[in-house]
Design a protein around this motif. Structure first.
Motif, PDB file in Angstrom:
ATOM      1  N   ASN A 102       0.913   2.887  -3.327  1.00 37.68           N
ATOM      2  CA  ASN A 102      -0.275   3.641  -3.724  1.00 37.68           C
ATOM      3  C   ASN A 102      -0.085   5.136  -3.522  1.00 37.68           C
ATOM      4  N   SER A 152       0.815  -1.206   0.000  1.00 38.74           N
ATOM      5  CA  SER A 152       0.000   0.000   0.000  1.00 38.74           C
ATOM      6  C   SER A 152       0.856   1.267   0.000  1.00 38.74           C
ATOM      7  N   SER A 199      -4.145  -0.095  -3.602  1.00 40.57           N
ATOM      8  CA  SER A 199      -5.035   0.388  -2.550  1.00 40.57           C
ATOM      9  C   SER A 199      -5.895  -0.754  -2.014  1.00 40.57           C
ATOM     10  N   SER A 229       0.426   6.886  -6.680  1.00 36.82           N
ATOM     11  CA  SER A 229      -0.561   6.631  -7.738  1.00 36.82           C
ATOM     12  C   SER A 229      -0.979   7.896  -8.486  1.00 36.82           C
TER      13      SER A 229
END
Length: 172
Positions: free
Chosen positions: A87, A84, A100, A90
């Motif tokens: 992310n 994560s 995610s 992102s």
């Protein structure tokens, strides 16, 4: 709501983090429930086969299996938390948004539940009268194998095939 663990921690959003952890815990509860369904169908199958002995061995094995599953789930959770982190990039790289989701945990959950489902279905089939091979039956098969040899086994196998129906054609 995003499922990203790290973002909730960094923003001190404890409510969202607790909801996310609740989803993880719910998966663990489902696996525990599936293990006990497997235990119950296993007991039913062994009673139907006449080999059931009252002991705590089955329960211990079920709890050991659940502990082993939880060890794997914990590792999957740690991997998901690590993934994560990606992310957070992102915005620049949209393909990283997939992290995610707790992908590893979802994959392990599907695999575990499928394994338990297959085990329950096998136990149901055994309970309906499919053969259960006891140690005595396996010893008898070994003795027959030693006595008849390879050629004798092939003849015996052909004779049995000619005199019996396949399991799929038999009626319940």
């Amino acid at each position: 709501m995003e499922l990203l663990f790290i973002k909730s921690i960094l923003q001190h959003d404890w409510y969202t983090l607790s909801v996310k952890l609740g989803y993880q815990a719910l998966a663990w509860v489902f696996v525990l429930f599936a293990c006990f369904i497997d235990l119950k169908t296993g007991i039913t199958a062994s009673k139907a086969g006449g080999v059931f002995k009252t002991s705590s061995y089955g329960l211990r094995m079920t709890l050991k299996k659940f502990k082993d599953y939880m060890d794997v789930f914990l590792m999957a959770f740690v991997i998901d938390v690590f993934l994560s982190i990606f992310n957070t990039m992102s915005d620049s790289y949209t393909f990283l948004a997939i992290f995610s989701l707790p992908l590893v945990t979802i994959t392990i959950f599907i695999y575990t539940m499928t394994t338990e489902l297959i085990s329950v279905l096998e136990n149901k089939r055994k309970a309906k009268g499919s053969p259960i091979y006891t140690p005595e039956a396996i010893d008898a098969i070994n003795e027959i194998t030693k006595t008849l040899g390879v050629d004798g086994l092939e003849k015996l196998s052909e004779m049995i095939k000619s005199k019996t129906k396949p399991c799929d054609e038999q009626k319940d």
